[in-house]
Design a protein around this motif. Structure first.
Motif, PDB file in Angstrom:
ATOM      1  N   THR A  20      33.731  33.948   1.070  1.00 60.89           N
ATOM      2  CA  THR A  20      34.210  32.579   1.234  1.00 60.89           C
ATOM      3  C   THR A  20      33.965  31.763  -0.027  1.00 60.89           C
ATOM      4  O   THR A  20      34.841  31.014  -0.487  1.00 60.89           O
ATOM      5  CB  THR A  20      33.524  31.906   2.434  1.00 60.89           C
ATOM      6  OG1 THR A  20      33.881  32.598   3.630  1.00 60.89           O
ATOM      7  CG2 THR A  20      33.915  30.446   2.552  1.00 60.89           C
ATOM      8  N   LEU A  21      32.784  31.912  -0.607  1.00 58.97           N
ATOM      9  CA  LEU A  21      32.473  31.183  -1.842  1.00 58.97           C
ATOM     10  C   LEU A  21      33.381  31.629  -2.978  1.00 58.97           C
ATOM     11  O   LEU A  21      33.822  30.800  -3.794  1.00 58.97           O
ATOM     12  CB  LEU A  21      31.011  31.383  -2.221  1.00 58.97           C
ATOM     13  CG  LEU A  21      29.991  30.765  -1.243  1.00 58.97           C
ATOM     14  CD1 LEU A  21      28.566  31.121  -1.653  1.00 58.97           C
ATOM     15  CD2 LEU A  21      30.158  29.248  -1.172  1.00 58.97           C
ATOM     16  N   ARG A  22      33.693  32.909  -3.037  1.00 57.91           N
ATOM     17  CA  ARG A  22      34.619  33.399  -4.067  1.00 57.91           C
ATOM     18  C   ARG A  22      36.017  32.814  -3.841  1.00 57.91           C
ATOM     19  O   ARG A  22      36.725  32.502  -4.795  1.00 57.91           O
ATOM     20  CB  ARG A  22      34.664  34.926  -4.057  1.00 57.91           C
ATOM     21  CG  ARG A  22      33.368  35.589  -4.515  1.00 57.91           C
ATOM     22  CD  ARG A  22      33.559  37.084  -4.713  1.00 57.91           C
ATOM     23  NE  ARG A  22      32.299  37.732  -5.062  1.00 57.91           N
ATOM     24  CZ  ARG A  22      31.499  38.342  -4.192  1.00 57.91           C
ATOM     25  NH1 ARG A  22      31.849  38.388  -2.898  1.00 57.91           N
ATOM     26  NH2 ARG A  22      30.366  38.886  -4.579  1.00 57.91           N
ATOM     27  N   TYR A  23      36.377  32.685  -2.571  1.00 56.13           N
ATOM     28  CA  TYR A  23      37.683  32.103  -2.246  1.00 56.13           C
ATOM     29  C   TYR A  23      37.732  30.637  -2.667  1.00 56.13           C
ATOM     30  O   TYR A  23      38.731  30.180  -3.241  1.00 56.13           O
ATOM     31  CB  TYR A  23      37.960  32.238  -0.749  1.00 56.13           C
ATOM     32  CG  TYR A  23      39.298  31.685  -0.337  1.00 56.13           C
ATOM     33  CD1 TYR A  23      40.461  32.409  -0.549  1.00 56.13           C
ATOM     34  CD2 TYR A  23      39.406  30.429   0.265  1.00 56.13           C
ATOM     35  CE1 TYR A  23      41.703  31.903  -0.186  1.00 56.13           C
ATOM     36  CE2 TYR A  23      40.631  29.912   0.639  1.00 56.13           C
ATOM     37  CZ  TYR A  23      41.778  30.657   0.410  1.00 56.13           C
ATOM     38  OH  TYR A  23      43.003  30.144   0.766  1.00 56.13           O
ATOM     39  N   TYR A  24      36.659  29.877  -2.402  1.00 63.17           N
ATOM     40  CA  TYR A  24      36.595  28.487  -2.842  1.00 63.17           C
ATOM     41  C   TYR A  24      36.781  28.397  -4.357  1.00 63.17           C
ATOM     42  O   TYR A  24      37.476  27.499  -4.862  1.00 63.17           O
ATOM     43  CB  TYR A  24      35.249  27.859  -2.471  1.00 63.17           C
ATOM     44  CG  TYR A  24      35.004  27.635  -1.002  1.00 63.17           C
ATOM     45  CD1 TYR A  24      36.034  27.696  -0.071  1.00 63.17           C
ATOM     46  CD2 TYR A  24      33.718  27.337  -0.535  1.00 63.17           C
ATOM     47  CE1 TYR A  24      35.797  27.483   1.275  1.00 63.17           C
ATOM     48  CE2 TYR A  24      33.467  27.124   0.810  1.00 63.17           C
ATOM     49  CZ  TYR A  24      34.510  27.207   1.717  1.00 63.17           C
ATOM     50  OH  TYR A  24      34.264  26.999   3.044  1.00 63.17           O
ATOM     51  N   ASP A  25      36.154  29.308  -5.064  1.00 63.77           N
ATOM     52  CA  ASP A  25      36.252  29.342  -6.524  1.00 63.77           C
ATOM     53  C   ASP A  25      37.687  29.668  -6.946  1.00 63.77           C
ATOM     54  O   ASP A  25      38.282  28.978  -7.784  1.00 63.77           O
ATOM     55  CB  ASP A  25      35.281  30.394  -7.065  1.00 63.77           C
ATOM     56  CG  ASP A  25      35.255  30.450  -8.583  1.00 63.77           C
ATOM     57  OD1 ASP A  25      35.877  29.588  -9.238  1.00 63.77           O
ATOM     58  OD2 ASP A  25      34.618  31.385  -9.128  1.00 63.77           O
ATOM     59  N   ARG A  26      38.250  30.692  -6.350  1.00 61.10           N
ATOM     60  CA  ARG A  26      39.590  31.153  -6.729  1.00 61.10           C
ATOM     61  C   ARG A  26      40.647  30.078  -6.463  1.00 61.10           C
ATOM     62  O   ARG A  26      41.607  29.934  -7.220  1.00 61.10           O
ATOM     63  CB  ARG A  26      39.918  32.428  -5.964  1.00 61.10           C
ATOM     64  CG  ARG A  26      41.215  33.085  -6.374  1.00 61.10           C
ATOM     65  CD  ARG A  26      41.331  34.499  -5.833  1.00 61.10           C
ATOM     66  NE  ARG A  26      41.336  34.539  -4.369  1.00 61.10           N
ATOM     67  CZ  ARG A  26      40.336  34.998  -3.625  1.00 61.10           C
ATOM     68  NH1 ARG A  26      39.222  35.458  -4.207  1.00 61.10           N
ATOM     69  NH2 ARG A  26      40.410  35.011  -2.303  1.00 61.10           N
ATOM     70  N   GLU A  27      40.475  29.337  -5.369  1.00 63.12           N
ATOM     71  CA  GLU A  27      41.438  28.296  -4.996  1.00 63.12           C
ATOM     72  C   GLU A  27      41.109  26.936  -5.606  1.00 63.12           C
ATOM     73  O   GLU A  27      41.729  25.928  -5.259  1.00 63.12           O
ATOM     74  CB  GLU A  27      41.507  28.174  -3.472  1.00 63.12           C
ATOM     75  CG  GLU A  27      42.005  29.415  -2.758  1.00 63.12           C
ATOM     76  CD  GLU A  27      43.434  29.759  -3.155  1.00 63.12           C
ATOM     77  OE1 GLU A  27      44.261  28.817  -3.213  1.00 63.12           O
ATOM     78  OE2 GLU A  27      43.712  30.951  -3.406  1.00 63.12           O
ATOM     79  N   ASN A  28      40.143  26.923  -6.486  1.00 66.72           N
ATOM     80  CA  ASN A  28      39.765  25.697  -7.200  1.00 66.72           C
ATOM     81  C   ASN A  28      39.326  24.591  -6.247  1.00 66.72           C
ATOM     82  O   ASN A  28      39.587  23.409  -6.476  1.00 66.72           O
ATOM     83  CB  ASN A  28      40.924  25.198  -8.070  1.00 66.72           C
ATOM     84  CG  ASN A  28      40.468  24.239  -9.147  1.00 66.72           C
ATOM     85  OD1 ASN A  28      39.319  24.303  -9.624  1.00 66.72           O
ATOM     86  ND2 ASN A  28      41.345  23.334  -9.547  1.00 66.72           N
ATOM     87  N   ILE A  29      38.637  25.011  -5.186  1.00 67.87           N
ATOM     88  CA  ILE A  29      38.058  24.035  -4.265  1.00 67.87           C
ATOM     89  C   ILE A  29      36.639  23.698  -4.689  1.00 67.87           C
ATOM     90  O   ILE A  29      36.234  22.532  -4.714  1.00 67.87           O
ATOM     91  CB  ILE A  29      38.066  24.587  -2.824  1.00 67.87           C
ATOM     92  CG1 ILE A  29      39.511  24.830  -2.382  1.00 67.87           C
ATOM     93  CG2 ILE A  29      37.367  23.631  -1.853  1.00 67.87           C
ATOM     94  CD1 ILE A  29      39.631  25.590  -1.086  1.00 67.87           C
ATOM     95  N   LEU A  30      35.877  24.711  -5.073  1.00 68.62           N
ATOM     96  CA  LEU A  30      34.521  24.512  -5.573  1.00 68.62           C
ATOM     97  C   LEU A  30      34.173  25.639  -6.541  1.00 68.62           C
ATOM     98  O   LEU A  30      34.091  26.806  -6.124  1.00 68.62           O
ATOM     99  CB  LEU A  30      33.506  24.479  -4.421  1.00 68.62           C
ATOM    100  CG  LEU A  30      32.055  24.247  -4.840  1.00 68.62           C
ATOM    101  CD1 LEU A  30      31.880  22.802  -5.333  1.00 68.62           C
ATOM    102  CD2 LEU A  30      31.095  24.532  -3.694  1.00 68.62           C
ATOM    103  N   ARG A  31      34.018  25.292  -7.805  1.00 65.46           N
ATOM    104  CA  ARG A  31      33.620  26.279  -8.809  1.00 65.46           C
ATOM    105  C   ARG A  31      32.100  26.341  -8.897  1.00 65.46           C
ATOM    106  O   ARG A  31      31.421  25.332  -8.722  1.00 65.46           O
ATOM    107  CB  ARG A  31      34.176  25.898 -10.184  1.00 65.46           C
ATOM    108  CG  ARG A  31      35.675  25.686 -10.260  1.00 65.46           C
ATOM    109  CD  ARG A  31      36.423  26.959  -9.958  1.00 65.46           C
ATOM    110  NE  ARG A  31      36.048  28.067 -10.812  1.00 65.46           N
ATOM    111  CZ  ARG A  31      36.580  28.294 -12.018  1.00 65.46           C
ATOM    112  NH1 ARG A  31      37.507  27.473 -12.495  1.00 65.46           N
ATOM    113  NH2 ARG A  31      36.189  29.339 -12.727  1.00 65.46           N
ATOM    114  N   PRO A  32      31.521  27.499  -9.157  1.00 64.18           N
ATOM    115  CA  PRO A  32      30.065  27.580  -9.348  1.00 64.18           C
ATOM    116  C   PRO A  32      29.638  26.725 -10.539  1.00 64.18           C
ATOM    117  O   PRO A  32      30.414  26.542 -11.486  1.00 64.18           O
ATOM    118  CB  PRO A  32      29.813  29.068  -9.612  1.00 64.18           C
ATOM    119  CG  PRO A  32      31.059  29.767  -9.191  1.00 64.18           C
ATOM    120  CD  PRO A  32      32.177  28.794  -9.317  1.00 64.18           C
ATOM    121  N   ASP A  33      28.418  26.226 -10.494  1.00 60.70           N
ATOM    122  CA  ASP A  33      27.918  25.416 -11.601  1.00 60.70           C
ATOM    123  C   ASP A  33      27.729  26.252 -12.864  1.00 60.70           C
ATOM    124  O   ASP A  33      27.811  25.734 -13.983  1.00 60.70           O
ATOM    125  CB  ASP A  33      26.582  24.761 -11.211  1.00 60.70           C
ATOM    126  CG  ASP A  33      26.737  23.272 -10.992  1.00 60.70           C
ATOM    127  OD1 ASP A  33      27.884  22.780 -11.074  1.00 60.70           O
ATOM    128  OD2 ASP A  33      25.734  22.593 -10.715  1.00 60.70           O
TER     129      ASP A  33
END
Length: 265
Positions: A20-33
Motif C-alpha cells: 500500500t505504501l509503495r502504491y501511495y508512492d507510485r501514485e504520487n499520493i505520499l512519497r517517502p521522506d
C-alpha cells in the motif's frame, strides 16, 4: 524517536501493508521522506505518520484515492468538506436504493410463499387489498395469449412505460359470465407496477382498494367447478371487476401456474 523508519516498520506501526505504501508512492499520493539511492530502500519520517493515518481514514470514508491526492496536495479543510458532502449525498442515495431493493425482495418472498391461496375452488376466502396500479393491453377473445403478451412487452419497452418499476406479476381481467360458463376469455392482460407513476402514463390503470372474494385455480385449463362457484356467488354483491393474478410455483414452466381469481366486492 528515530529520524526515519523503514517501509516495513512504518507499515507495521500504522496497520497498512508495504504494498500500500509503495502504491501511495507510485501514485504520487505520499512519497517517502528519504530514499536510499544505492539500495532504493524507502524511509518514512514520524511527521508522515499523520498523513498516512489521514489517507487511511479518508479511504475508510469511501473517498477515492484520486480525490485524496488532491486533498493532501491542497492541504486545507476547504478542499475536504465539499468532497465529504458529496460522498454523504452519494451514500444517502445508495441507502435509498438499498431500502427499495429490500422492499422488492420482501415482495418477491411473499409472492413465492403466498399462503392465502386455498387448495381448490371449494376454498373461498376474502382478502382486503390496497390500491394497485397496472399497465394493461386490451384483448381480442379470438387472439392467442402469446399475441397479447407480445403487445404488453412492446408497450413496456416504449417511453414513458420503459421508465417504470414493475412487479413481475401478470394477470388478466375477466368477466363473471365467462367464469360461470367455465370459459377463460380475458378482456385485458396486465402487469403490476410498483407504485403510481409521478408523470403522465395514459395506459396505467388503477385497481381501487377493496375487499375481494378469491379462489384458486389453474385458470388457463378452464377446470373450475362452475356449480360450486354459482352457488357461492348467489346473492353476492360484486362490482363486476374480476382479476386473475398469476402465482408462479417454479422457475421453468409457467403454463400450469396457479391463479388467484379475485372478485371485487
Amino acid at each position: 524517536m528515530k529520524d526515519y523508519y523503514t517501509i516495513g516498520e512504518t507499515a507495521k506501526l500504522l496497520g497498512v501493508s508495504p504494498q500500500t505504501l509503495r502504491y501511495y508512492d507510485r501514485e504520487n499520493i505520499l512519497r517517502p521522506d528519504f530514499i536510499n539511492e544505492k539500495t532504493g530502500y524507502r524511509f518514512y519520517s514520524y511527521k508522515q505518520f499523520h498523513k498516512i493515518d489521514r489517507i487511511k481514514y479518508l479511504q475508510g470514508l469511501g473517498l477515492p484515492l484520486e480525490e485524496i491526492r488532491e486533498i493532501i496536495k491542497n492541504g486545507t479543510v476547504e478542499s475536504l468538506l465539499p468532497r465529504l458532502t458529496s460522498k454523504r449525498e452519494e451514500l444517502l442515495e445508495q441507502i435509498t436504493r438499498i431500502v427499495e431493493q429490500i422492499k422488492d425482495i420482501d415482495w418477491y418472498i411473499n409472492y413465492f410463499t403466498y399462503t392465502g391461496l386455498g387448495n381448490d375452488i371449494s376454498d373461498f376466502y376474502r382478502i382486503h387489498l390496497s390500491e394497485r396500479y397496472i399497465l394493461e393491453v386490451s384483448c381480442d377473445p379470438n387472439e392467442p395469449l402469446s399475441d397479447m403478451e407480445i403487445r404488453l412487452a412492446e408497450k413496456k419497452a416504449q417511453p414513458p412505460y420503459s421508465e417504470l418499476h414493475y412487479r413481475r406479476q401478470y394477470g388478466y381481467r375477466i368477466h363473471m359470465e365467462d367464469l360461470f360458463q367455465q370459459k377463460f376469455r380475458p378482456s385485458s392482460y396486465f402487469i403490476l407496477t410498483k407504485s403510481r407513476p409521478d408523470y403522465l402514463c395514459p395506459d396505467i390503470q388503477v385497481i381501487p382498494e377493496a375487499d375481494f372474494v378469491c379462489f384458486r385455480t389453474p385458470i388457463l385449463k378452464e377446470s373450475w367447478d362452475v356449480d360450486h362457484l354459482k352457488a357461492y356467488c348467489t346473492g353476492l354483491k360484486y362490482r363486476g371487476t374480476v382479476l386473475a393474478l398469476e402465482f408462479e410455483d417454479n422457475m421453468v414452466d409457467w403454463s400450469n401456474a396457479m391463479y388467484e381469481v379475485q372478485i371485487m366486492l
